[in-house]
Design an enzyme around this catalytic site. Sequence first.
Site, PDB file in Angstrom:
ATOM      1  N   HIS A 142      -6.383  -3.009  -9.754  1.00 13.77           N
ATOM      2  CA  HIS A 142      -7.347  -1.887  -9.146  1.00 13.77           C
ATOM      3  C   HIS A 142      -7.438  -0.867 -10.099  1.00 13.77           C
ATOM      4  O   HIS A 142      -6.320  -0.260 -10.569  1.00 13.77           O
ATOM      5  CB  HIS A 142      -6.735  -1.357  -7.694  1.00 13.77           C
ATOM      6  CG  HIS A 142      -6.509  -2.626  -6.893  1.00 13.77           C
ATOM      7  ND1 HIS A 142      -7.353  -2.798  -5.762  1.00 13.77           N
ATOM      8  CD2 HIS A 142      -5.356  -3.522  -6.783  1.00 13.77           C
ATOM      9  CE1 HIS A 142      -7.097  -3.745  -5.146  1.00 13.77           C
ATOM     10  NE2 HIS A 142      -5.858  -4.147  -5.715  1.00 13.77           N
ATOM     11  N   GLU A 202      -0.384 -10.976   1.754  1.00 15.90           N
ATOM     12  CA  GLU A 202       0.343 -10.044   0.907  1.00 15.90           C
ATOM     13  C   GLU A 202       1.375  -9.398   2.115  1.00 15.90           C
ATOM     14  O   GLU A 202       2.557  -9.589   2.151  1.00 15.90           O
ATOM     15  CB  GLU A 202      -0.243  -8.740   0.476  1.00 15.90           C
ATOM     16  CG  GLU A 202       0.609  -7.747  -0.526  1.00 15.90           C
ATOM     17  CD  GLU A 202      -0.266  -6.448  -0.749  1.00 15.90           C
ATOM     18  OE1 GLU A 202      -1.484  -6.108  -0.242  1.00 15.90           O
ATOM     19  OE2 GLU A 202       0.369  -5.844  -1.506  1.00 15.90           O
ATOM     20  N   ASP A 219      -1.868  -5.074 -10.331  1.00 13.32           N
ATOM     21  CA  ASP A 219      -2.158  -4.551  -9.225  1.00 13.32           C
ATOM     22  C   ASP A 219      -2.334  -2.930  -9.553  1.00 13.32           C
ATOM     23  O   ASP A 219      -3.588  -2.620  -9.782  1.00 13.32           O
ATOM     24  CB  ASP A 219      -0.956  -4.772  -8.104  1.00 13.32           C
ATOM     25  CG  ASP A 219      -1.717  -4.748  -6.530  1.00 13.32           C
ATOM     26  OD1 ASP A 219      -2.919  -4.874  -6.507  1.00 13.32           O
ATOM     27  OD2 ASP A 219      -0.925  -4.856  -5.601  1.00 13.32           O
TER      28      ASP A 219
HETATM   29  N1  HPA Z   1      -3.309  -4.356  -1.361  1.00 15.45           N
HETATM   30  C1  HPA Z   1      -4.381  -3.730  -0.808  1.00 15.45           C
HETATM   31  N2  HPA Z   1      -5.169  -3.012  -1.205  1.00 15.45           N
HETATM   32  C2  HPA Z   1      -4.844  -2.265  -2.306  1.00 15.45           C
HETATM   33  C3  HPA Z   1      -3.862  -2.615  -3.204  1.00 15.45           C
HETATM   34  C4  HPA Z   1      -2.826  -3.718  -2.620  1.00 15.45           C
HETATM   35  O1  HPA Z   1      -1.881  -3.994  -3.427  1.00 15.45           O
HETATM   36  N3  HPA Z   1      -3.847  -1.993  -4.293  1.00 15.45           N
HETATM   37  C5  HPA Z   1      -4.942  -1.181  -4.036  1.00 15.45           C
HETATM   38  N4  HPA Z   1      -5.664  -1.535  -2.994  1.00 15.45           N
HETATM   39 ZN    ZN Z   2      -4.314  -5.512  -5.064  1.00 16.86          ZN
END
Ligand code: HPA
Ligand code: ZN
Length: 332
Positions: free
Chosen positions: A16, A197, A275
């Site tokens: 991101h 996740e 990430d």
């Molecule tokens: N998970 C979900 N949304 C997100 C993440 C993540 O790890 N990082 C930035 N937005």
């Molecule tokens: Zn992510």
Amino acid sequence: MDAFSKGIPKAELHLHIEGTLEPEMMFELANRNGVPLRFKSVEEVRAAYEFSDLQSFLDIYYEGARVLLKERDFYDLASAYFVRAAQDGVRRVEMFFDPQTHTERGVSYETVLEGLSRACEDARSRYGISSGLILCFLRHLSGEEAMRTLNGALSSKERLLGVGLDSSERGHPPSKFVEVFARARAEGLRAVAHAGEEGPPDYIRQALDLLKVERIDHGVRCLEDAELVARLKRDRVPLTVCPLSNVKLRVFETLGTHNLRRLLEAGLAASIHSDDPAYFGGYIGENFAAAQKALDLSADEVRTLARNSVEACFVESGAKRALLDEVDAFRL
Ligand code: HPA
Ligand code: ZN
């Protein structure tokens, strides 16, 4: 082994760009743009990066993004990221960005897109890194808001590689976003989604069946469902795993107890990514090196992870072949 893990050619597919905002740049942009911060120093910001779960991270991540206002800010952010990527053997980046985080604050979609696109173009000439942009919808917002965001982006759809789905997973299933993903795919965009996740294996299934995504971001909870594992293996669905993120957000207690090795042993197409590296303590090279050490991965296993990242790229077959050859030929 550290140098091998860091240097091996690889693709970054789960990054991101807002999550690469280092505290130093946060202060620089806050000063430049006259945005007040509740923190007094870089040290104070870093000390606040103690998370109990995904939401506790997202709260501070959206707060940090407030300093991004001008096209130049997005350009500077992504340019700084590419410096780090080049040092970590990255050859290809498929970068997530969250337009709704910015348009909600009055920053136009074009401002964001133009700044990021310009940095991506420069990365090709400066470092030979090819890249593409993946527009992520915020899943804590509605399907209608996602559709409005997509509609605003379609007039320049050739500047996007695809769409993704991120933000708070629990309570926001993929089923909320069926229409917007169908529209995006009909317009020729590729599709990926965060799933499994914090959310249950069923969200992985929904992402595949309802959103028809080609990769699952994270996906680590798939191991709770043997039938799903068999399907992911059979279809070679890529899982973009982020080890340091998973520990920081308490998906796993330690790197040593992370299930990455078990994912590989189950025959799944897992790869390693970063990430939100400014928040989680390491870019992709550090994720490779830390996972290698904690899980005692062999050089062959590290090479497999790098190959899996390239296999999962949205590039044409000739470019993919050339990148795979680079991975296979890599020696220290
Ligand atoms: N998970 C979900 N949304 C997100 C993440 C993540 O790890 N990082 C930035 N937005
Ligand atoms: Zn992510």
